[in-house]
Design an enzyme around this catalytic site. Sequence first.
Site, mmCIF file in Angstrom:
data_model
loop_
_atom_site.group_PDB
_atom_site.id
_atom_site.type_symbol
_atom_site.label_atom_id
_atom_site.label_comp_id
_atom_site.label_asym_id
_atom_site.label_seq_id
_atom_site.Cartn_x
_atom_site.Cartn_y
_atom_site.Cartn_z
ATOM 1 N N CYS A 134 0.837 -1.196 0.000
ATOM 2 C CA CYS A 134 0.000 0.000 0.000
ATOM 3 C C CYS A 134 0.878 1.255 0.000
ATOM 4 O O CYS A 134 1.597 1.504 -0.954
ATOM 5 C CB CYS A 134 -0.958 -0.036 1.194
ATOM 6 S SG CYS A 134 -2.332 1.139 1.058
ATOM 7 N N HIS A 255 -3.470 -5.287 -0.359
ATOM 8 C CA HIS A 255 -3.020 -5.921 0.891
ATOM 9 C C HIS A 255 -3.260 -7.429 0.829
ATOM 10 O O HIS A 255 -4.299 -7.912 1.288
ATOM 11 C CB HIS A 255 -3.781 -5.349 2.088
ATOM 12 C CG HIS A 255 -3.348 -4.001 2.520
ATOM 13 N ND1 HIS A 255 -2.527 -3.793 3.612
ATOM 14 C CD2 HIS A 255 -3.624 -2.770 1.998
ATOM 15 C CE1 HIS A 255 -2.331 -2.492 3.762
ATOM 16 N NE2 HIS A 255 -2.977 -1.852 2.796
ATOM 17 N N GLU A 257 -2.076 -9.689 2.671
ATOM 18 C CA GLU A 257 -2.162 -10.251 4.026
ATOM 19 C C GLU A 257 -3.567 -10.143 4.608
ATOM 20 O O GLU A 257 -3.929 -10.893 5.537
ATOM 21 C CB GLU A 257 -1.138 -9.567 4.944
ATOM 22 C CG GLU A 257 -1.542 -8.250 5.560
ATOM 23 C CD GLU A 257 -1.525 -7.075 4.572
ATOM 24 O OE1 GLU A 257 -1.945 -5.963 4.956
ATOM 25 O OE2 GLU A 257 -1.097 -7.268 3.417
#
Length: 434
Positions: A134, A255, A257
């Site tokens: 990001c 993202h 994750e």
Amino acid sequence: MESSSLKDLSRILPRVLVVSRRTLRKNKFVDFVGEYHLDLIVENGAVPVIVPRVAGVDKLLESFKPIHGVLLCEGEDIDPSFYESEISSLSPEELDEIRKTHASDAAIDKEKDSIEFALAKLCLEQNIPYLGICRGSQVLNVACGGSLYQDLEKEITTKLPEERRRKHIDYDDYDGYRHEVKIVENSPLHKWFKDSLDEENMEILVNSYHHQGVKRLAQRFVPMAFAPDGLIEGFYDPDMYNPKEGKFLMGLQFHPERMRKNGLEEFDFPGCPGAYKEFAKAVIAYQKQLNNSLSAPKKLELNPEMENKRKILVRSFSLARSMYTRSYSMKNQSSTESELEVGAEFLESNTALSMDQEMKLREMGVTMRNGGSFTQKLKLDEDKQRKAMNIMKKMNVERLSELIAFYTLMGKISSEVLERKLNGSLDDHSLTSQ
């Protein structure tokens, strides 16, 4: 002792620096890092080291070494002064509207900027593995000469036909919102998500939490994914991508994750943790390279001028010792005296040691000067050689032993001083004063 500490170092897990983000809690600022990032670092064999977002930390980064990897992630908008060389197309009214719409992100955090750009610069200079998620991808692009859109909706979305428009942040469905991205063939993203891709459209759905993005991609990077509106969603440096060799330089706008199924820890796709796995692999390889470079002593290389001085100095020690222990006979008298003079000047001028060592070196220098004067009076005929030998014979064993020990110590101390001087650990002025 040194080899023991290096051996201990080799057993320490590699360190990945992660800069915290500041938020207000109960009227006080607190620093935090998303736990998913930390979990994935630990799961893949490294240790996260949190760099606090506080004033002055950008000047203290040397204290965080050894640094084996850097992960930069979410945060506020980057100060436009870092990248906006051209005049912004946004009016003051539009900028004010953006700040109101994205209040939590549009507040510039100059301290975080300073810390993260200093870390990015360090990674680029020392080839330290870097993963940007990001905001972290935006920092990487800007640090390498790229630029950003200050607001995607106003600078891209409104200018496109309806079918190509995409939201890049949805406050009403913050974690659930997804939009498609097209993955570039043969890129690292392609490798990680290949089992989830349709060979025809090469698309996956990704999350999106940003209102800014890459405008001009830095020249060294290659895109890995595009949104339908043309925004670059991932990029990397192909010349700096080889995890097994400790090379990793990459930015992802989404993202991975946080791409997890509702209420579960299960990822949307098996490839989601791929970036973290390969990043950790590079970090581990980089640590091994760093440890090897520390454990292998580097051979001291001198330029021709310093090498010549070293040879003269070593020869002057050898001549002085030989003269007193074996009544040395000089064939090239002027050359020898010059070499003795160089050694004496070095010894007598040295003030960088302890008082005891300094006194010994001064005495050695005087002895060498006396030795040079003495050799001037010696002739090459046998009679003078016998007289010189007789002088030496009159010295008792104790005196001769003292001389041998004396010049052995002289060579040892002077070699140490020379090595320290050549490695820059002594101040040149202190070695040449007095």
